[in-house]
Scaffold this motif. Structure first.
Motif, short mmCIF file in Angstrom:
data_model
loop_
_atom_site.label_atom_id
_atom_site.label_comp_id
_atom_site.label_asym_id
_atom_site.label_seq_id
_atom_site.Cartn_x
_atom_site.Cartn_y
_atom_site.Cartn_z
N ASP A 190 -8.62 -14.30 -2.85
CA ASP A 190 -7.36 -14.42 -3.08
C ASP A 190 -6.30 -13.63 -3.30
OD1 ASP A 190 -7.69 -17.52 -2.87
OD2 ASP A 190 -8.92 -17.32 -4.86
N ASN A 242 0.74 -1.27 -0.17
CA ASN A 242 0.02 -0.02 -0.02
C ASN A 242 0.84 1.34 -0.10
OD1 ASN A 242 -2.15 -1.67 0.21
ND2 ASN A 242 -2.88 -1.11 1.85
N GLN A 294 -11.20 -10.13 -5.32
CA GLN A 294 -12.33 -9.01 -4.73
C GLN A 294 -12.08 -7.55 -5.67
OE1 GLN A 294 -10.69 -7.91 -0.87
NE2 GLN A 294 -12.35 -5.99 -0.52
N ARG A 323 -3.64 -5.90 -4.73
CA ARG A 323 -3.54 -5.70 -3.31
C ARG A 323 -3.94 -7.06 -2.64
NH1 ARG A 323 -5.01 0.76 -2.26
NH2 ARG A 323 -3.06 1.64 -2.80
N LYS A 324 -3.47 -6.98 -1.40
CA LYS A 324 -3.82 -8.38 -0.88
C LYS A 324 -5.19 -8.12 -0.31
CE LYS A 324 0.64 -8.86 1.10
NZ LYS A 324 1.85 -9.06 2.38
N SER A 325 -5.88 -9.17 -0.08
CA SER A 325 -7.36 -9.16 0.48
C SER A 325 -7.62 -10.18 1.73
CB SER A 325 -8.12 -9.76 -0.79
OG SER A 325 -9.74 -9.82 -0.50
N GLN A 326 -8.59 -9.81 2.29
CA GLN A 326 -8.67 -10.50 3.62
C GLN A 326 -10.10 -11.66 3.21
OE1 GLN A 326 -6.87 -10.38 6.36
NE2 GLN A 326 -5.87 -9.02 5.34
N VAL A 327 -10.69 -11.28 1.87
CA VAL A 327 -11.87 -12.04 1.74
C VAL A 327 -11.76 -12.70 0.64
CG1 VAL A 327 -13.37 -10.24 3.14
CG2 VAL A 327 -12.87 -9.82 0.64
N GLU A 330 -7.03 -8.92 -4.31
CA GLU A 330 -8.01 -7.62 -4.56
C GLU A 330 -7.54 -6.81 -5.87
OE1 GLU A 330 -9.68 -3.44 -2.81
OE2 GLU A 330 -8.03 -4.43 -1.74
#
Length: 273
Positions: free
Chosen positions: A55, A21, A96, A49-53, A57
């Motif tokens: 694989d 980020n 995402q 970017r990394k996603s929490q919901v 974003e």
């Protein structure tokens, strides 16, 4: 910044990762990188970017710096990018987006990615969903825009879209600019000029909100099939020819399925000043 430039049926993107980020002003970055004279040149940027919901974003910013919730050609390129870069190792992945989580299925031939199939979700003709100043659904409705009459069908297909049937070559794609910003559409609309070839084949030219005329628009091709099916012109499985290439769209109970190409153009690095 390391990047790969890609295209899906001629709709081109600059794709890069931002897992830490570190890029705060993506609007400024998009306007600089996408400029075709003073930058690399593209219709938009795709940022991983990394996603929490899911694989991973995907963030989409148009060439004019505006945010887009979804992009059909972009997400195919994005799925190929994150797989080939090793960020996601799954051949079926969850991505995402601003329009929710989308499922991408990579299509291989002799070990190479030849295409990507995306479940684009379900469309909506409800004016409230795409923020239109109208008290009923806009389906085959006649409007005067800039002194010219158009018969419009509007819907949400991840992002707002308006479809115009143009079997007589009565319209130029650049006319989409005045429809995009018409007071009817609070947040603007993408505009698709659609020619019916037969009940399983259409041609689509798109004025893309925030980018202008593009060689292809994935959500626009999906919206055009949904609209022309709603109006009774086509079946649920349709081949769509855009100026930059061909997509296959299928309306199913689980969502609108889009299958099409994703191609690498070049790779490099650049400075953001």
């Amino acid at each position: 910044m390391n990047f790969i430039k890609m295209h899906g049926a001629g709709n081109d993107f600059i794709v890069f990762e931002d897992f830490k980020n570190q890029y705060n002003d993506l609007s400024m970055i998009a306007k600089k990188l996408c400029n075709r004279r003073f930058g690399i040149g593209a219709d938009g940027i795709l940022v991983a970017r990394k996603s929490q919901v899911a694989d991973i974003e995907m963030i989409i910013i148009n060439a004019d710096g505006s945010y887009a919730a979804m992009c059909g050609n972009g997400i195919r390129c994005f799925a190929k990018f994150v797989y080939e870069q090793g960020y996601v190792s799954k051949e079926t992945m969850k991505i995402q987006t601003g329009d929710g989580i989308k499922i991408a299925d990579l299509i291989f031939s002799k070990g190479d990615i030849q295409g990507v199939k995306i479940n684009m979700g379900k469309p909506s003709f409800d004016c409230k969903d795409f923020k239109a100043n109208y008290n009923e659904n806009i389906i085959n409705k006649r409007f005067n825009v800039g002194g010219k009459e158009y018969i419009l069908t509007s819907l949400l297909m991840g992002v707002p879209h308006t479809v115009i049937i143009d079997d007589g070559d009565n319209f130029n794609v650049n006319e989409g600019s005045k429809i995009e910003k018409h007071e009817l559409f609070v947040e603007g609309t993408n505009v698709n000029f659609c020619k019916i070839k037969n009940d399983s084949h259409i041609e689509v030219k798109t004025w893309e909100r925030g980018a202008g005329p593009t060689l292809a628009c994935g959500t626009g091709c999906c919206a055009s099939v949904v609209a022309t099916n709603k109006l009774g012109f086509v079946k649920k499985s349709v081949t769509v020819d855009a100026p930059g290439g061909r997509l296959f769209i299928e309306i199913t109970d689980s969502g609108v399925m889009m299958t099409g190409p994703a191609e690498n153009i070049c790779a490099g690095d650049t400075y953001i000043l």
